[in-house]
Design a protein around this motif. Structure first.
Motif, mmCIF file in Angstrom:
data_model
loop_
_atom_site.group_PDB
_atom_site.id
_atom_site.type_symbol
_atom_site.label_atom_id
_atom_site.label_comp_id
_atom_site.label_asym_id
_atom_site.label_seq_id
_atom_site.Cartn_x
_atom_site.Cartn_y
_atom_site.Cartn_z
ATOM 1 N N MET A 89 0.809 -1.206 0.000
ATOM 2 C CA MET A 89 0.000 0.000 0.000
ATOM 3 C C MET A 89 0.851 1.269 0.000
ATOM 4 O O MET A 89 0.335 2.376 -0.119
ATOM 5 N N VAL A 145 -0.927 5.107 -7.370
ATOM 6 C CA VAL A 145 -2.147 5.845 -7.080
ATOM 7 C C VAL A 145 -1.732 7.074 -6.272
ATOM 8 O O VAL A 145 -1.129 6.945 -5.208
ATOM 9 N N ARG A 150 -1.144 4.617 -2.484
ATOM 10 C CA ARG A 150 -2.329 3.770 -2.369
ATOM 11 C C ARG A 150 -3.000 3.944 -1.004
ATOM 12 O O ARG A 150 -4.219 4.076 -0.918
ATOM 13 N N ASP A 208 -4.976 -4.363 -2.425
ATOM 14 C CA ASP A 208 -4.143 -4.004 -3.572
ATOM 15 C C ASP A 208 -3.201 -5.131 -3.972
ATOM 16 O O ASP A 208 -2.275 -4.920 -4.751
ATOM 17 N N LEU A 264 -7.335 -2.021 -5.741
ATOM 18 C CA LEU A 264 -6.676 -0.715 -5.793
ATOM 19 C C LEU A 264 -5.307 -0.854 -6.442
ATOM 20 O O LEU A 264 -4.544 -1.765 -6.130
ATOM 21 N N GLY A 265 -4.991 0.087 -7.327
ATOM 22 C CA GLY A 265 -3.658 0.110 -7.915
ATOM 23 C C GLY A 265 -3.636 -0.382 -9.348
ATOM 24 O O GLY A 265 -4.652 -0.786 -9.920
ATOM 25 N N GLY A 269 2.438 -0.990 -10.404
ATOM 26 C CA GLY A 269 2.802 -0.564 -9.057
ATOM 27 C C GLY A 269 4.028 -1.289 -8.522
ATOM 28 O O GLY A 269 4.158 -2.512 -8.673
ATOM 29 N N SER A 297 -6.844 7.578 -7.819
ATOM 30 C CA SER A 297 -7.537 8.061 -6.625
ATOM 31 C C SER A 297 -8.914 8.614 -6.981
ATOM 32 O O SER A 297 -9.861 8.491 -6.206
#
Length: 351
Positions: free
Chosen positions: A98, A103, A107, A227, A256-257, A261, A301
């Motif tokens: 994270m 992001v 994140r 994520d 997420l992501g 990443g 985001s």
């Protein structure tokens, strides 16, 4: 849309009949010959009123008749009604991945901001809990109506460790006051020590749009953000999802992501190296499908904020069939008033 007295809708035939009569009257008016031969002088004495003004009030009256007839038939339709009670468990991934900055600004920071805004848009009567997971899962804030406690819990999050995704689902169910057993034949039941006012029954509806009836308990739902792929823990993610499905608890999952990443981690010699940390959308989508929730992917985001906003609208409201007679009756009266007002203003007559 349904009607309590659909036979009254036959009165709508008055509308096309009235249109036919109106058109006939207009044709007869056009047949009259102008007796005043000096047309130029006539136009100066009585400037021509735009033709559309003459027709607008009658159109409004006909629309009013239609609306009032529909009102007499007592229409009902599905409308969004705010839920009075629910328990929502925010389940946040705080693993080391994270820290990735694919992001903006990271994140974790994006997740904290979006989750905080999501909590604020939920009805005040909703109980909200916070579960965080990395190498293990824990209840950070038990379900409560105290929004300050949730915000404080979100602000204190820090990223570190692995991803115990399956354990996170189990702990989220426990946070809602449910006893969970996992495995191929996972079952769940309310914990005996939970008070009725503190936790809903385990048989909550899996469909967040379903209307809780007299025999149905308030909604229990989990919003799970992760994520990365499951890397540790005692429970496999799909076993946890099976337990949630047995409870009828929908799990809304957010990946997420992006696949690009990366995070910097020290190796055995202490040197930093780049580690790829892509999300695992396939597993999260399977969890949502098994439990009756929905899967979302948030590569930015802004996407994450929009997802939480749509979830707030979906979870905070339920679709119920309500009679909307008063809406059509009010619309009909309003159309009559507007049509009469325009006729009085333009032509000094009513109607």
């Amino acid at each position: 849309m349904t009607f309590a007295s659909p036979e009254l809708l036959l009165a709508l035939l008055l509308v096309p009949a009235a249109i036919a009569v109106y058109l006939l009257v207009q044709r007869r008016r056009n047949r009259y010959v102008v007796r005043f031969t000096n047309v130029d002088l006539l136009s100066n004495l009585a400037p021509r009123t735009p033709s559309w003004r003459r027709h607008l009030p009658p159109v409004l009256y006909l629309a009013a008749i239609a609306a009032l007839v529909i009102a007499l038939a007592r229409p009902s339709m599905m409308v969004a009604v705010p839920r009075e009670e629910a328990t929502i468990v925010l389940t946040m991934d705080v693993s080391g991945s994270m820290q990735a900055t694919d992001v903006d600004p990271s994140r974790l920071a994006a997740a904290q901001k979006a989750a905080s805004d999501f909590v604020d848009q939920l009805p005040d009567s909703f109980r909200v809990g916070l579960v965080v997971f990395s190498t293990d899962a824990r209840i950070a804030v038990a379900p409560t109506t105290d929004r300050a406690a949730i915000h404080q819990g979100l602000d204190s999050l820090a990223a570190n460790g692995g991803t115990a995704l399956g354990d996170a689902i189990v702990v989220s169910l426990q946070a809602a006051g449910l006893t969970v057993s996992t495995g191929p034949t996972a079952t769940a039941s309310p914990t005996p020590t939970s008070s009725p006012s503190a936790s809903p029954s385990a048989s909550g509806s899996a469909d967040p749009s379903a209307s809780p009836g007299p025999s149905q308990p308030p909604l229990v739902a989990t919003v799970l953000l992760s994520d990365g792929a499951n890397s540790t823990g005692r429970t496999q993610p799909l076993d946890g999802a099976s337990a949630a499905a047995a409870l009828g608890v929908p799990v809304y999952t957010i990946a997420l992501g992006t696949a690009d990443g990366v995070v910097s981690v020290p190796d055995r010699t202490g040197q930093l190296r780049q580690l790829s940390v892509p999300p695992d959308p396939e597993t999260l989508a399977a969890i949502a499908e098994m439990t009756g929730g929905r899967f979302f992917q948030a590569p930015t985001s802004a996407d994450l904020a929009q997802i939480y906003q749509s979830l707030g609208s979906k979870i905070g409201y339920t679709n119920e069939e309500r009679e909307v007679t008063q809406l059509f009756a009010g619309a009909g009266l309003l159309l009559v008033l507007v049509g009469g007002g325009l006729a009085a203003h333009w032509f000094n007559r009513f109607p």
